[in-house]
Design a protein around this motif. Structure first.
Motif, PDB file in Angstrom:
ATOM      1  N   LYS A  76      53.133  31.811  48.173  1.00  0.00           N
ATOM      2  CA  LYS A  76      53.368  30.958  47.012  1.00  0.00           C
ATOM      3  C   LYS A  76      53.946  31.791  45.874  1.00  0.00           C
ATOM      4  O   LYS A  76      53.565  32.947  45.682  1.00  0.00           O
ATOM      5  CB  LYS A  76      52.063  30.333  46.520  1.00  0.00           C
ATOM      6  N   THR A  78      53.952  32.386  42.040  1.00  0.00           N
ATOM      7  CA  THR A  78      53.087  32.108  40.896  1.00  0.00           C
ATOM      8  C   THR A  78      53.625  32.841  39.676  1.00  0.00           C
ATOM      9  O   THR A  78      54.149  33.944  39.781  1.00  0.00           O
ATOM     10  CB  THR A  78      51.638  32.570  41.165  1.00  0.00           C
ATOM     11  N   ARG A 115      57.785  35.058  37.653  1.00  0.00           N
ATOM     12  CA  ARG A 115      57.155  34.554  38.875  1.00  0.00           C
ATOM     13  C   ARG A 115      57.248  35.604  39.972  1.00  0.00           C
ATOM     14  O   ARG A 115      58.241  36.310  40.108  1.00  0.00           O
ATOM     15  CB  ARG A 115      57.820  33.266  39.326  1.00  0.00           C
TER      16      ARG A 115
END
Length: 179
Positions: A76, A78, A115
């Protein structure tokens, strides 16, 4: 008490290679061997477990997942939630002054620029462990492949089948009920 103080004072002298002794904190199970570890020694793969070292000042020094319990992986992206919150807050201030629109755009740009990829290891019990990695996607994939190979060897040795993540079981049950 004196021995503790002497240990802290003499440790740099006794450790002539200047190597951090983080991996010595994690005791290995009987028959367990280190296979590989990251350069910063925060993640180690052994024949039985995937071990993540935490910050030295935290209460628990490491978190480990048995290889036979790993059911799935998720990668993912983040970002820092602070930048997203500041962007929303300054977007609300546009009501008072239009110049806050630029500041809101600045914070949303910072959110997307900071990110990074995080690997979530999901176990059959529903727990997850987030691996803090600052590496490229191809290196993350090679780490996942190495862990899968070690997991397969461990499962073959124990005579078990690969565990299934609970969320996958729930979606399969819903699909069968809908059909």
């Amino acid at each position: 008490m004196k021995t503790v103080i002497l240990t802290f004072l003499l440790d740099p002298i006794l450790n002539k290679l200047n190597t951090p002794a983080q991996m010595a904190k994690t005791r290995l199970l009987p028959g367990e061997q280190h296979l590989i570890q990251t350069v910063d020694k925060r993640i180690a793969l052994t024949t039985h477990r995937l071990i993540q070292q935490r910050h030295p000042l935290s209460f628990s020094s490491s978190k480990a997942v048995m290889l036979e319990d790993i059911a799935a992986w998720e990668v993912k992206a983040t970002g820092s939630q602070l930048y997203l919150g500041l962007s929303m807050f300054t977007a609300l201030l546009v009501y008072f002054n239009e110049s806050f629109f630029l500041l809101s755009g600045f914070f949303i740009a910072l959110y997307f620029m900071t990110r990074s990829q995080k690997v979530h290891v999901l176990t059959a019990q529903g727990d997850d462990m987030v691996l803090a990695l600052d590496v490229e996607q191809k290196h993350i994939n090679s780490l996942i492949d190495m862990v899968r190979q070690a997991q397969q060897k461990r499962l073959d040795k124990l005579g078990l089948s690969k565990p299934v993540y609970k969320a996958q079981q729930a979606t399969e049950a819903e699909a069968m009920a809908a059909a």
